[in-house]
Design an enzyme around this catalytic site. Structure first.
Site, mmCIF file in Angstrom:
data_model
loop_
_atom_site.group_PDB
_atom_site.id
_atom_site.type_symbol
_atom_site.label_atom_id
_atom_site.label_comp_id
_atom_site.label_asym_id
_atom_site.label_seq_id
_atom_site.Cartn_x
_atom_site.Cartn_y
_atom_site.Cartn_z
ATOM 1 N N ASP A 160 -10.045 -5.606 -3.599
ATOM 2 C CA ASP A 160 -9.203 -4.568 -2.696
ATOM 3 C C ASP A 160 -10.431 -3.376 -2.586
ATOM 4 O OD1 ASP A 160 -7.598 -2.412 -1.779
ATOM 5 O OD2 ASP A 160 -5.815 -3.591 -2.454
ATOM 6 N N HIS A 169 -7.326 -5.935 0.607
ATOM 7 C CA HIS A 169 -6.188 -5.234 1.137
ATOM 8 C C HIS A 169 -5.609 -5.575 2.293
ATOM 9 C CE1 HIS A 169 -4.002 -1.574 -0.115
ATOM 10 N NE2 HIS A 169 -3.885 -1.107 1.089
ATOM 11 N N SER A 188 1.042 -1.044 -0.130
ATOM 12 C CA SER A 188 -0.168 0.105 0.234
ATOM 13 C C SER A 188 0.778 1.431 0.166
ATOM 14 C CB SER A 188 -0.960 0.008 1.150
ATOM 15 O OG SER A 188 -1.948 0.821 1.176
#
Lengths: 276, 276
Positions: free
Chosen positions: A222, A254, A146
């Site tokens: 996600d 995610h 991320s």
């Protein structure tokens, strides 16, 4: 360097250490996994940069990377994601301030004095690590999740020759065009978007790319797809003819369940480059 | 059964679910990992019982078991360690009350109404799980860590034929002779030590043993060695000629780094028994 904890793990040692940081003007903490091989000789290194809200601890405990790193004889470095402390600037939002350094050197107040994660990760911490631990500076790779994927990709492309391979899990791929980026770059770097370009993986890909293999995994379920903009990175990398494997993983979200699922592939991918 | 979360992981699904429990008189939460194979047919099950202070979550996030369970096509069940809630009895100590159920049915006040983890884990939860999910009731194994190792061993020996294999990481092996045991048994079961015997792995080993293979891992640098009393279990099992592998792992402590290091061995050990 102060030892916070050391635990035997997978034949090696999972340590947590802290030190006074010149770059950040505060104490910084990081995790370091050394495989058994480090008892005898310097070992190659994989950097893992973490995402928003994380400390050094999340990936160290939840990504499952040590199992595969031990198999491959690799060290793992888990830095923190920002300066921290009661005297350090912060914001109520989870995505600005402490826990959300975005891997840049802030130039704007109140962030400028401490939020210098770029210098910390590319100069200070490497200098400290390679002089204190049996790590092979000539064999480094970098990955992240991320916001940490953003950091890994932008750092990899900015230091040609330093990293043999780079990868990312669901990276913030195009922050200049996302609310995960525009908000933070405005706060940390100011409103002049020209200054943002050095910290946008898609723009760096178009400008110079990476001189080694890259691996990107992205979950198709996600919850942050619109903020991550994987399609922009896929397009930029293909246009640049970058040596990259880009995988859209059906049904994954995610979370660290996604990261841990594909960690073996990432560690083995880096091992192949580091032992080539 | 209420779904709290479901995350794709290692080709399967890591779910968290809750339900009203009759045994415990409160809502109970558990984690369930289903491998990809469960989409097509019932799969064998490994129960993982957790230690003091843990919820369903710790092992689910930190033990790294899903990677190996997915490889072997096994489901994993992560129950909680006690009843919970504002209306449930508790104690200020970390090792009594909520988070410290010790896998018994309490008979003494204020614990008796809710602290019935034995019935919950051996009757109610199996009944709910095997009717709701594609799990093969005929192929079960059980493991656990610390207090959960105690639970796994005592439950395994108390239900001959139910579990094909049993293992433990640093189990509380002889609670009748340890302050991790005497304190809790006195509170939950009363002062009559005769009632404790059914919940002491060493005493059960001497009385009846286990009708399958057992695997025990114990770290030699475990900070709780005197409370765990692994030497008592090693002696009892060897005296009983129990089919057991007992491994003293040099330098490992009591943490999840120890558990995750040897998780692959435990999952593979159970898989061998479950697929025999």
């Amino acid at each position: 360097m102060k030892t916070i904890s050391e635990n035997r793990a997978f034949g090696g040692v999972q340590g947590v250490y802290s030190h006074a940081s010149e770059a950040c003007g505060c104490d910084m903490t990081f995790g370091l996994f050394l495989p058994e091989e480090a008892e005898h000789e310097p070992v190659p290194v994989v950097w893992y940069l973490s995402g928003l809200t994380c400390t050094h601890q999340n990936a160290m405990e939840k990504a499952g990377a040590q199992a595969w790193a031990a198999q491959q004889g690799l060290a793992l470095i888990f830095p923190d994601t920002s300066p921290r402390g009661a005297d350090i600037a912060d914001d109520e939002a989870y995505d600005l301030g402490q826990g959300a350094g975005f891997y840049v050197n802030a130039t704007e107040g109140p962030w400028a004095p401490n939020f210098r994660m770029w210098d910390y990760l590319t100069e200070e911490l490497p200098h400290r690590l390679f002089s204190a631990y049996p790590l092979d500076e000539g064999r480094q790779a970098i990955t992240g999740h991320s916001m940490g994927g953003h950091g890994a990709l932008t750092i990899a492309m900015s230091f040609p020759g330093r990293f043999r391979s780079a990868s990312a899990f669901a990276p913030i791929a195009n922050p200049s065009a996302s609310e995960w980026g525009r908000k933070q770059f405005t706060a940390y770097l100011g409103a002049d978007e020209a200054k943002w370009a050095a910290h946008d993986a898609c723009l760096l890909m178009k400008k110079r790319g990476f001189d080694g293999p890259m691996l990107i995994d992205q979950g198709s379920s996600d919850q942050f797809l619109e903020l991550l903009r994987p399609e922009a990175l896929a397009e930029a990398a293909a246009s640049a003819r970058q040596n990259m494997i880009f995988r859209m993983q059906k049904g994954y979200d995610h979370s660290y369940y996604f990261v841990s699922t594909f960690m073996e592939d990432h560690i083995n991918f880096h091992a192949e480059a580091l032992y080539a």
